[in-house]
Write a protein that holds these residues in place. Structure first.
Motif, short mmCIF file in Angstrom:
data_model
loop_
_atom_site.label_atom_id
_atom_site.label_comp_id
_atom_site.label_asym_id
_atom_site.label_seq_id
_atom_site.Cartn_x
_atom_site.Cartn_y
_atom_site.Cartn_z
N HIS A 88 -65.33 47.76 51.79
CA HIS A 88 -65.58 49.17 52.14
C HIS A 88 -64.71 50.14 51.34
O HIS A 88 -64.62 51.33 51.68
CB HIS A 88 -65.39 49.39 53.65
N MET A 113 -76.92 36.52 62.20
CA MET A 113 -76.54 36.86 60.82
C MET A 113 -75.93 35.64 60.14
O MET A 113 -74.96 35.06 60.65
CB MET A 113 -75.51 38.00 60.85
N ASP A 165 -69.98 47.79 60.55
CA ASP A 165 -69.46 47.76 59.17
C ASP A 165 -68.69 46.46 58.91
O ASP A 165 -68.70 45.92 57.80
CB ASP A 165 -68.56 48.97 58.90
N TYR A 204 -69.35 43.53 60.35
CA TYR A 204 -70.35 42.45 60.17
C TYR A 204 -70.98 42.49 58.77
O TYR A 204 -71.19 41.46 58.14
CB TYR A 204 -71.44 42.55 61.23
N GLU A 205 -71.28 43.68 58.31
CA GLU A 205 -71.88 43.83 56.97
C GLU A 205 -70.97 43.22 55.90
O GLU A 205 -71.43 42.51 55.00
CB GLU A 205 -72.13 45.31 56.67
#
Length: 451
Positions: free
Chosen positions: A128, A264, A293, A295-296
């Motif tokens: 991020h 996922m 965010d 998990y992404e």
């Protein structure tokens, strides 16, 4: 003014030296032995000492700080000269605290999972594009060094090792960081050469929780009985956040994490790693990254170096190497690979390499640690026992400790290698667990074996 490292060649020490060099510091150092990869990495930055050895004449009054590595002894000639001159001497963790006392300090503690959890947090932050300072015990994909220090970053994430600080400071390293946010992943007796009883070992974690800054946060694995007790008994004025292993499933050798957005796929596997992931998620949320965010980002995390690291795969064969050496880590890692590949034969090879694992009294802690393996192998070197000046460990003591009648034990590196290369690995998983290399095993040859 310069900063001088006594024992610059260590894994942690040379990374701190590189971090300070990158920060603009003038760095020098000495060591009596420097191995790869430290040697090449120091050389690339012009920090490799001209000669190996200790040179007290290099210790002069133009030194602003001495950083003392654990490899040095209390009678080290450079250390004695620094003390004589009244120079400021820091241990590795003391210096890290000095560099981060105006930052929010996030410290990851526990007998196991520290490196993985720290790595997960750094991966999420990097994904991020959130810049943080850090110190972690393994070189991570996408990161140049294991230590990164700046003036401007608000957070520093520190792997909190419970081993001793320096030859002249016998406190555990993680007692020096005074965290604002702390995590404890698990407590399983280790480092028995330093902490002779289990209670003495657990006490180090009680001290750690009491050093969290007032109003800080303790994130803890409530599935671990000892961790839960330490957290609940802590009377420090802090917020406490428990975590547990999240729901997941394994389908066709792939782990699926159950999230609010559905199932996922993730790269890491094993109940212990899913538990680590839950702890990392809470830390990241406390650092301002929301759940979705997290998990992404975590979907692309492939693991820390030597932590269930896949070294070879072809058709119906797979090989992993792992740093596991303590009984709890060996058990968790072996179970993880078996759960991931339930229909394959699991050949698990453990090298007893550390002070604790080569201690005759401690060996009984390994009972059942290899039970998940179809073929269980233990390798140890009698020479390593002599080098560590421990009482001789016998074949029978190892056989009795693991409580497994079909345990295969090797003390000769060539015989172990011969056994390994005679195996038929069709429809198999090979797990190599060691902080050493089985007396000289070439892992590139193992990769060829699995093709």
């Amino acid at each position: 003014m310069r900063t001088h490292f006594i024992a610059i060649g260590g894994a942690a020490m040379h990374n701190l030296a590189l971090a300070l060099h990158n920060k603009g510091y003038k760095v020098t150092g000495s060591d009596d032995a420097i191995f790869e990869p430290s040697k090449s990495r120091l050389q690339a930055k012009g920090l490799l000492p001209d000669q190996e050895g200790w040179f007290p004449e290099k210790i002069t009054t133009d030194i602003e700080a001495i950083i003392l590595g654990m490899h040095a002894k209390a009678d080290n000639p450079e250390l004695l000269k620094a003390q004589e001159l009244g120079l400021k001497i820091y241990s590795y963790p003391e210096f890290l605290y000095e560099q981060s006392k105006n930052k929010t300090r996030v410290v990851i503690g526990g007998s196991h999972g520290k490196t993985t959890i720290t790595s997960m947090i750094l991966h999420v932050m990097n994904y991020h594009k959130i810049a943080v300072d850090y110190m972690v015990g393994a070189l991570l994909e996408g990161f140049d060094t294991m230590v990164h220090l700046t003036e401007e970053n608000d957070f520093i994430v520190l792997e909190g090792d419970e081993y001793l600080t320096s030859p002249i400071d016998l406190r555990p390293k993680f007692h020096l960081y005074q965290p604002n946010i702390a995590l404890i992943s698990g407590i399983a007796w280790d480092h028995i050469n330093v902490f002779p009883t289990f209670d003495n070992y657990v006490e180090q974690f009680r001290i750690f929780t009491n050093q969290i800054t007032k109003g800080g946060i303790l994130i803890y694995n409530e599935e671990d009985v000892e961790v839960k007790k330490v957290a609940e008994d802590c009377e420090n004025a802090i917020r406490k956040i428990p975590y547990t292993t999240p729901e997941y499933s394994v389908q066709n050798g792939k782990t699926l994490l159950h999230t609010p957005e559905g199932e996922m796929p993730i790269e890491v596997f094993g109940a212990h790693n899913l538990n680590n992931l839950a702890g990392a998620k809470w830390v990241c949320q406390c650092m301002g990254v929301d759940e979705l965010d997290f998990y992404e980002a975590i979907a692309t995390f492939k693991g820390a170096s030597k932590r269930l690291e896949k070294i070879a795969e072809s058709n119906n064969k797979v090989a992993y190497k792992d740093f596991a050496h303590s009984p709890s880590k060996v058990s968790a890692t072996t179970k993880a690979v078996k759960a991931q590949y339930p229909d394959r034969k699991l050949v698990a090879c453990l090298e007893l390499h550390t002070y604790s694992s080569l201690n005759a009294e401690f060996l009984k802690e390994y009972e059942g640690a290899l039970d998940a393996a179809d073929v269980a192998v233990v390798f140890y070197s009698p020479d390593a026992v002599k080098i560590k000046r421990l009482e001789e460990v016998t074949y029978d003591q190892i056989a009795q400790s693991f409580k497994r009648d079909d345990l295969i034990i090797f003390t000769n590196p060539l015989e172990f290698k011969e056994f390994l290369f005679k195996q038929n690995f069709d429809n198999s998983a090979l797990l190599l667990m060691s902080s050493g290399n089985y007396g000289g095993l070439d892992f590139d040859e193992v990769k060829e074996l699995m093709n």
